[in-house]
Motif scaffolding. Structure first.
Motif, mmCIF file in Angstrom:
data_model
loop_
_atom_site.group_PDB
_atom_site.id
_atom_site.type_symbol
_atom_site.label_atom_id
_atom_site.label_comp_id
_atom_site.label_asym_id
_atom_site.label_seq_id
_atom_site.Cartn_x
_atom_site.Cartn_y
_atom_site.Cartn_z
ATOM 1 N N LEU A 132 14.194 7.585 10.426
ATOM 2 C CA LEU A 132 12.869 8.107 10.782
ATOM 3 C C LEU A 132 11.814 7.378 9.945
ATOM 4 O O LEU A 132 12.080 7.020 8.796
ATOM 5 N N PRO A 133 10.611 7.195 10.507
ATOM 6 C CA PRO A 133 9.598 6.408 9.781
ATOM 7 C C PRO A 133 8.845 7.200 8.712
ATOM 8 O O PRO A 133 7.631 7.290 8.720
ATOM 9 N N PHE A 134 9.583 7.794 7.785
ATOM 10 C CA PHE A 134 8.956 8.410 6.606
ATOM 11 C C PHE A 134 10.038 8.658 5.568
ATOM 12 O O PHE A 134 11.235 8.568 5.850
ATOM 13 N N GLY A 135 9.590 9.011 4.361
ATOM 14 C CA GLY A 135 10.549 9.314 3.288
ATOM 15 C C GLY A 135 10.773 8.116 2.392
ATOM 16 O O GLY A 135 10.576 6.967 2.796
ATOM 17 N N ASP A 136 11.157 8.378 1.159
ATOM 18 C CA ASP A 136 11.347 7.326 0.178
ATOM 19 C C ASP A 136 12.537 7.690 -0.704
ATOM 20 O O ASP A 136 12.386 8.450 -1.652
ATOM 21 N N ALA A 366 7.563 2.303 6.579
ATOM 22 C CA ALA A 366 8.306 3.253 5.749
ATOM 23 C C ALA A 366 9.374 2.511 4.949
ATOM 24 O O ALA A 366 10.240 1.855 5.535
ATOM 25 N N PHE A 367 9.297 2.580 3.627
ATOM 26 C CA PHE A 367 10.277 2.005 2.715
ATOM 27 C C PHE A 367 10.650 0.583 3.160
ATOM 28 O O PHE A 367 11.788 0.272 3.469
ATOM 29 N N SER A 368 9.649 -0.289 3.206
ATOM 30 C CA SER A 368 9.850 -1.657 3.690
ATOM 31 C C SER A 368 9.024 -2.636 2.871
ATOM 32 O O SER A 368 8.078 -2.253 2.183
ATOM 33 N N ILE A 369 9.403 -3.909 2.980
ATOM 34 C CA ILE A 369 8.530 -4.991 2.508
ATOM 35 C C ILE A 369 7.869 -5.535 3.763
ATOM 36 O O ILE A 369 8.550 -6.010 4.674
ATOM 37 N N SER A 370 6.552 -5.432 3.803
ATOM 38 C CA SER A 370 5.883 -5.792 5.058
ATOM 39 C C SER A 370 4.732 -6.729 4.788
ATOM 40 O O SER A 370 4.054 -6.630 3.757
ATOM 41 N N VAL A 381 2.739 0.531 15.203
ATOM 42 C CA VAL A 381 4.099 -0.001 15.044
ATOM 43 C C VAL A 381 4.851 0.915 14.083
ATOM 44 O O VAL A 381 4.263 1.779 13.441
ATOM 45 N N SER A 382 6.144 0.696 13.990
ATOM 46 C CA SER A 382 6.965 1.472 13.068
ATOM 47 C C SER A 382 7.969 0.516 12.435
ATOM 48 O O SER A 382 8.825 -0.021 13.128
ATOM 49 N N VAL A 383 7.828 0.277 11.126
ATOM 50 C CA VAL A 383 8.733 -0.604 10.398
ATOM 51 C C VAL A 383 9.506 0.259 9.405
ATOM 52 O O VAL A 383 8.906 0.895 8.538
ATOM 53 N N ILE A 384 10.826 0.317 9.558
ATOM 54 C CA ILE A 384 11.647 1.253 8.785
ATOM 55 C C ILE A 384 12.718 0.482 8.010
ATOM 56 O O ILE A 384 13.538 -0.220 8.616
ATOM 57 N N GLN A 385 12.710 0.610 6.682
ATOM 58 C CA GLN A 385 13.672 -0.062 5.796
ATOM 59 C C GLN A 385 13.978 -1.478 6.279
ATOM 60 O O GLN A 385 15.118 -1.814 6.584
ATOM 61 N N SER A 386 12.928 -2.284 6.331
ATOM 62 C CA SER A 386 13.059 -3.656 6.821
ATOM 63 C C SER A 386 12.241 -4.593 5.943
ATOM 64 O O SER A 386 11.388 -4.166 5.173
ATOM 65 N N VAL A 387 12.518 -5.887 6.088
ATOM 66 C CA VAL A 387 11.724 -6.913 5.431
ATOM 67 C C VAL A 387 11.020 -7.703 6.538
ATOM 68 O O VAL A 387 11.675 -8.401 7.321
ATOM 69 N N ALA A 388 9.699 -7.541 6.623
ATOM 70 C CA ALA A 388 8.890 -8.273 7.610
ATOM 71 C C ALA A 388 8.021 -9.249 6.825
ATOM 72 O O ALA A 388 7.076 -8.839 6.145
ATOM 73 N N GLN A 389 8.356 -10.531 6.883
ATOM 74 C CA GLN A 389 7.723 -11.505 5.992
ATOM 75 C C GLN A 389 6.312 -11.861 6.444
ATOM 76 O O GLN A 389 5.994 -11.799 7.640
ATOM 77 N N PRO A 390 5.438 -12.255 5.472
ATOM 78 C CA PRO A 390 4.071 -12.656 5.816
ATOM 79 C C PRO A 390 4.083 -13.742 6.885
ATOM 80 O O PRO A 390 4.877 -14.676 6.807
ATOM 81 N N GLY A 391 3.223 -13.572 7.865
ATOM 82 C CA GLY A 391 3.153 -14.529 8.971
ATOM 83 C C GLY A 391 3.762 -14.006 10.248
ATOM 84 O O GLY A 391 3.415 -14.450 11.342
ATOM 85 N N ILE A 568 14.205 -4.207 -1.444
ATOM 86 C CA ILE A 568 12.963 -3.421 -1.455
ATOM 87 C C ILE A 568 12.758 -2.794 -2.841
ATOM 88 O O ILE A 568 11.663 -2.846 -3.409
ATOM 89 N N CYS A 569 13.832 -2.240 -3.412
ATOM 90 C CA CYS A 569 13.742 -1.623 -4.746
ATOM 91 C C CYS A 569 13.349 -2.663 -5.796
ATOM 92 O O CYS A 569 12.514 -2.400 -6.674
ATOM 93 N N LEU A 570 13.938 -3.853 -5.689
ATOM 94 C CA LEU A 570 13.634 -4.931 -6.642
ATOM 95 C C LEU A 570 12.170 -5.352 -6.530
ATOM 96 O O LEU A 570 11.468 -5.497 -7.538
#
Length: 579
Positions: A132-136, A366-370, A381-391, A568-570
């Motif tokens: 779900l798109p919330f929570g940490d 939510a809990f992502s690098i975006s 949009v909804s980005v969930i525990q993902s890495v979406a790189q600049p660009g 993400i934690c790092l």
């Protein structure tokens, strides 16, 4: 109360429940504060293993309250038994594990068997583990269920609360009002709904003596339970009520049964021996209840293929067993029921439905690098525990979960991307569904990605090979797609042989040595259909979705999610130290 105020009250009560649950995560609950048993059902032992792995990981990371007994129970092998059959089987399992002691427990039973053909990103790891798109860290459906029912155990006599894994109930009650499960028989929650909603749900015919329809919560008794009735039947039976200036019916969601009923059902199950038909916990248990119940429904098995006579017999026996038992109803006047069981519902509720987004405080990231740069993330949009790189660019109304998206990736609108790695220059077309799985073949981990249109019907089948052209893949005839991919229509093309010919069983997805390559190949397949250009698949080992699930490597998929989690934690700890 105006609609806006009702929604704000639901948001406030929901936030309170989430905070109460968050305070219990990883901690030992006091006696009576939480469930004695949380039981999750699975379709088979293989699915149960996947669920147990994920539960163990959650407990290890301190994401669930301690002290409850968490169990996963697989349906017995053989014919499908439905959520009613699963309920009976779970009662047997509890008795086997705990003897008579189980009758002193408050039990939460979550039905999560089945392979989620209408929301395939939940097929491999289960609907109850839908992110779900919330929570940490991010909440999954399991945590949300536990949070929304956090007030129940303290006000519940020993018994079993039955719920499904793909719906969300949000509600608000007055400060002095408490949802209490302490009456004998069955007790169900009821939600005011439009008449059209009633045609796809269970509907309560309430005893309206003394019923006002006001306040946050009201206790009532039910004269009769109607299962997916048409509007004419609702009117004829007296189910239609007036709220303000509009008509409504009261529809079902979750129900509770006390231990005397649970023991009767367990005795019934033992006497039956083996269940060989699909029993519906809602339709087949609740329709027997209330003074207005009639046995008519026991004979109408027309929509259940090949098992009508046994189902009719089981229904008649259940009707005899349960007739006369009370059906108490707790009417939650300010409540909303959201179903998240299909790709369309998933996209709608998480990206465009402002009500659910507002009431659950859903986040675009939510809990992502975006990348997060203006214009690169579309609206809603909804980005969930993902890495979406600049660009990278994500189109409006799209969901990306547990994935890595590279800097030169453009995702169209209304897409679902799950468990995938797209690290090359790529254009993902709008309304595309892409999910990647790790599979173990001959002791070797490999990767395969399924790709579809979000509106493709994975449940549809045809009986004859000559009818394969009737199946649709991303808007095109499957026969036409097979021609573009250099594949012949034959029995060997389907993992089911000559029966159940459909998108679920079609061997069309190439097995690759890396996660990234599998997504690339499947997107090339999709591209060939959209461009009407050839893309030969005959050099690959090809799997159907059915086979992908049979060969899935849960450990490897969870490891990929853990790598993203750790990254993400790092990144966060770096950002903190920079500050």
């Amino acid at each position: 109360m105006p609609a806006g105020e009702r929604s704000a009250a639901r948001r406030e009560d929901t936030a309170r429940r989430l905070a109460r649950f968050a305070a219990l995560r990883g901690k030992a609950a006091r006696p009576g504060e939480f469930w004695d048993v949380v039981a999750v059902t699975a379709a088979d032992e293989e699915q149960a293993r996947a669920y147990r792995q994920q539960l163990a990981e959650k407990l290890r990371r301190g994401e669930l309250p301690r002290g409850a007994r968490y169990h996963v129970f697989a349906d017995p092998p053989g014919a499908k038994i439905g959520n009613g059959g699963s309920t009976l089987h779970v009662l047997q399992c509890l008795e086997d594990l705990y003897g008579d002691k189980w009758t002193s427990f408050v039990v939460l039973l979550i039905h999560s068997g089945g392979y989620s053909q209408r929301l395939p990103n939940a097929s491999a790891l289960g609907k109850i583990f839908t992110a779900l798109p919330f929570g940490d860290p991010v909440y999954q459906m399991l945590e949300l269920k536990l949070a929304m029912y956090i007030d129940f155990p303290a006000h519940m006599k020993p018994g079993v609360l039955v719920t499904c894994s793909d719906d969300i109930e949000l509600y608000s009650t007055g400060a002095a009002e408490t949802v209490t499960f302490d009456r004998p028989g069955f007790t169900a929650l009821a939600h005011p709904s439009d008449l059209t909603v009633g045609t796809t749900h269970g509907v309560f015919v309430l005893d309206l003596r003394g019923f006002t329809g006001k306040g946050g919560l009201e206790y009532a008794s039910c004269r009769q339970f109607l299962h997916k009735p048409d509007v004419g039947t609702m009117r004829e039976r007296g189910a239609v009520c007036t709220r303000g200036n509009s008509e409504c019916v009261y529809t079902d969601s979750i129900f509770y049964m006390d231990h005397s009923i649970a023991k009767q059902l367990l005795m019934f199950y033992k006497q039956m021996g083996t269940v060989c038909c699909e029993i519906d916990a809602y339709g087949d248990f609740l329709q027997a209840l209330g003074p207005g119940a009639t046995p008519d429904y026991t004979k109408s098995t027309g929509n259940v293929a090949g098992e009508g006579s046994q189902l009719a017999e089981v229904r008649q026996k259940l009707y005899s067993l349960l007739k006369g038992a009370a059906l108490n109803v707790i009417v939650l006047n300010n409540s909303k029921f959201y179903h998240i069981g299909t790709t369309q519902e998933y996209l709608f509720h998480f990206t465009s439905d402002s009500k659910l987004r507002f009431e659950l405080d859903l986040l675009p990231v939510a809990f992502s690098i975006s990348c997060g740069e203006p214009g690169t993330l579309g609206q809603s949009v909804s980005v969930i525990q993902s890495v979406a790189q600049p660009g990278c660019c994500l189109g409006p109304g799209s969901i990306v979960e547990y994935s890595r998206i590279g800097p030169e990736v453009s995702v169209g609108s209304g897409c679902i991307i799950s468990g995938s790695q797209i690290d090359w220059k790529a254009d993902v077309p709008s309304h595309c569904f892409l999910t990647s799985l790790s599979v173990k073949i001959s002791s070797q981990v490999q990767y395969v990605s399924m790709v579809f249109g979000v509106e493709d019907d994975l449940k549809r089948t045809v009986d004859l090979l000559s009818d394969v052209h009737l199946l649709r893949f991303c808007g095109a005839s499957l026969a036409q797609c097979l021609h573009l991919w250099g594949l012949q229509v034959s029995e060997q093309l389907f993992s089911s042989g000559s029966s159940r010919l459909g998108l679920w069983t079609a061997r069309i997805f190439p097995v690759c040595s890396t996660l990234s390559e599998s997504a690339r190949m499947s997107l090339k397949m999709l591209n060939s259909v959209q461009q009407m250009s050839a893309f030969a698949l005959n050099g690959f080992t090809l799997l159907s979705v059915e086979e992908m699930l049979a060969y899935k490597d849960v450990g490897d998929m969870l490891e990929f999610r853990k790598q993203i989690y750790d990254e993400i934690c790092l990144q966060r700890s770096k950002e903190k130290s920079d500050v």
